[in-house]
Enzyme design. Structure first.
Site: not given
Length: 622
Positions: A2, A55
């Protein structure tokens, strides 16, 4: 994987609505790091923003995330691979209850529970910000090896921080200015080797460091320093087995995800070893047009033997040059490692198929993989026997010729501390100053940058001295910078199993004789791969990523790209363009090889044009 953004402003400097507007615009500038979602937190003190690439725990795990006691808020970029063990520890010892299955929540509660010592408990890659709502303090940290970036600056009463510098462009207190002290050093190293970036007053938090900001004072401290504890009694077969076991375990951890994990694959041992252990469904390779370097055939053969799928991308000269401005934009700072461009295309191809890939970065720095590590003992002898004036005469006579044997003599002209800066030495102090306008000339030498590291490594042999320097300069500022920025430009998470603290524990005790000798690099590492890799992969020499720029630049249409750039008014602000054109003419005529020097200047000018001249490009890239 991120990205985060945030800032703290002086009381009353910005209204609540202004903060909300600014933090959203900052987040928009790094949307490529996290296209799956966004989140924000603001109060009277701080504004935090987050972009998510999902994820782990795809449904939950949104950020910014608040601790169970309600006091702390976190934004986190990275992966904590041992989060399940840490979670069990907190559940068993403190009866802690968790709301999500995410590693973010575990990271936050571990920090809340154990404080600073928690940083040594994490196995993973990370940069994060934690805001203490009670004491109004900001705590930021970066992983030990510098896999994930964290930038910060303080301007006009606002303390800003982000995963990428470009996010600061959206803040009204940010003043955009070139750092004069960094330019000459960039021309030598091909990257910015100091903590202050090419943007004046913008700093990168260095690997293994954390900071605390209390609203006035910024306190930056180190929590990790790579130190070698060489075991000269270590048996090589035993060492090879330890390497194999450590890498195998690390790959297992790096496969943890709720999405498919692929792998980059070249024809060398590093990525092949990871691929052979992980057995991912998809692997990805890149090369250049026929007649130039291409790792595709070896990768395809390797995958055929393992019954894996390999996707291959061929990059043309036109592709390369068209992508350079975009690569400079995503890099944040000017970056002249040629391999960043094919890595950008490789990441783009991979991102069309997976969200996560594993890659082989770090093996060379951990296990002695660079050709420059050869002959260190012989070099010491050469420098003792041959007087320095004679060595300089020999080096001058060799000139720019790239001939085996002669390169050894050039590398050992001066003492190690006077000549070695890492894997790229683009221009010496005199050459860099010769092309810079007076305003940008500098008395700062590359030796001023390398000296502190050599002083810390003075007790080691020459191989470990070089490795220590590369661990602290080359690896985080070049290799890992391009790995993070080129993969995240394509919304792809890149994981590096070699850069694991347990793998480091094994590599840090290896004596020089197990790293390199006169014939081979990564000696014991190669031995460790024998049980799983074909012999030709084990013994294959390191090729790096030889971008054929030297040949491309002799073609008029590509040389003209450089000439056109050198004609632009802003080029003359920084450089003596007459000298640059002379270098280009000599290169095109085959008189001297100037492609690396010229590209380093060209990359800087592309970066400057994107960030300071044609700012509409930055909008187009987002």
């Amino acid at each position: 994987m991120c990205g985060f953004v945030g800032f703290v402003s002086d009381s009353g400097a910005l209204t609540g609505s202004e903060k909300n507007n600014i933090i959203r615009k900052m987040g928009d500038l790094i949307v490529h790091r996290g296209p799956d979602g966004e989140g924000f937190y603001t109060d009277d003190t701080v504004a935090l923003g987050f972009r998510r690439l999902s994820i782990i725990d795809l449904q939950n795990g949104a950020q910014p995330m608040t601790s169970s006691n309600g006091r702390y808020v976190i934004t986190f970029n990275g992966e904590i691979y041992n989060y399940k063990e840490l979670r069990s520890k907190l559940e068993n010892e403190y009866s802690m209850k968790f709301k999500t299955e995410s590693d973010t929540e575990v990271l936050l509660e571990t920090i809340v529970t154990y404080g600073m010592k928690a940083l040594s408990m994490f196995r993973g890659m990370f940069s994060f910000i934690i805001y203490d709502k009670k004491e109004k303090k900001i705590f930021g940290a970066r992983d030990p090896f510098g896999i994930k970036p964290l930038y910060y600056t303080k301007m006009q009463g606002s303390f800003m921080f982000a995963s990428e510098i470009k996010a600061f462009l959206a803040h009204p207190h940010f003043k955009k200015e070139v750092n004069k002290d960094a330019l000459k050093l960039y021309l030598t190293f091909q990257y910015t080797p100091i903590a202050e970036t090419m943007f004046k007053d913008v700093f990168k938090l260095e690997p293994g460091h954390f900071f605390i900001y209390d609203g006035e004072k910024l306190d930056v401290r180190s929590y990790f320093n790579p130190e070698y504890k060489i075991d000269k009694k270590l048996n090589e077969n035993e060492a090879a087995l330890k390497i194999f076991d450590a890498v195998k375990e690390s790959v297992k951890y790096h496969k943890i995800a709720d999405v498919e994990v692929g792998s980059f694959l070249s024809g060398g041992a590093d990525s092949s070893f990871i691929t052979a252990i992980a057995r991912p469904e998809n692997t990805f390779s890149v090369g250049f047009a026929p007649g130039f370097f291409d790792e595709g055939p070896e990768a395809a053969e390797f995958c055929e033997n393992l019954q894996l799928k390999n996707l291959h991308k061929e990059v043309s000269a036109e592709d390369f040059f068209e992508a350079v401005p975009k690569v400079q934009y995503y890099s944040d700072e000017p970056h002249a490692n040629l391999s960043a461009v094919p890595l950008y295309f490789l990441s783009g191809m991979a991102a069309e198929n997976v969200k996560v890939v594993m890659s082989g970065e770090g093996a060379d720095e951990f296990f002695g993989g660079y050709e420059t590590y050869h002959g260190c003992t012989l070099g010491t002898v050469y420098r003792k026997i041959v007087p320095k004036p004679i060595r300089h005469i020999i080096s001058k006579g060799i000139g720019d010729r790239d001939i085996k044997g002669l390169n050894f003599l050039k590398r050992n002209t001066d003492r190690l501390t006077e000549s070695y800066i890492g894997q790229a030495f683009i221009m010496n102090d005199d050459d860099a100053n010769s092309i810079l306008k007076d305003k940008y000339k500098s008395s700062i030498s590359f030796k001023d940058i390398t000296r502190p590291y050599f002083e810390k490594a003075e007790m080691y042999d020459e191989v470990h001295k070089k490795m220590y320097l590369d661990m602290n300069l080359w690896l985080p500022n070049d290799i890992l910078l391009k790995a993070d920025k080129m993969s995240m430009a394509n919304s792809l998470e890149l994981r590096v199993p070699y850069l694991d603290k347990e793998v480091w524990a094994v590599s840090s005790v290896l004596p020089e004789k197990y790293l390199v000798n006169r014939e081979v690099t990564k000696k014991t590492f190669r031995k460790s791969t024998e049980k799983i890799l074909p012999k030709e992969w084990v013994t294959r020499k390191k090729k790096g990523f030889p971008v054929p720029l030297a040949k491309w630049l002799k073609e008029q249409k590509y040389a003209d790209r450089f000439r056109e750039m050198f004609k632009k008014p802003f080029a003359k602000e920084f450089f003596d363009t007459d000298i640059l054109n002379e270098w280009l003419d000599e290169h095109c005529a085959g008189k001297r090889m100037f492609h690396r020097q010229l590209y380093t200047v060209y990359a800087f000018l592309c970066w400057y044009e994107v960030y300071f001249v044609d700012t509409d490009i930055t909008v187009a890239y987002n």
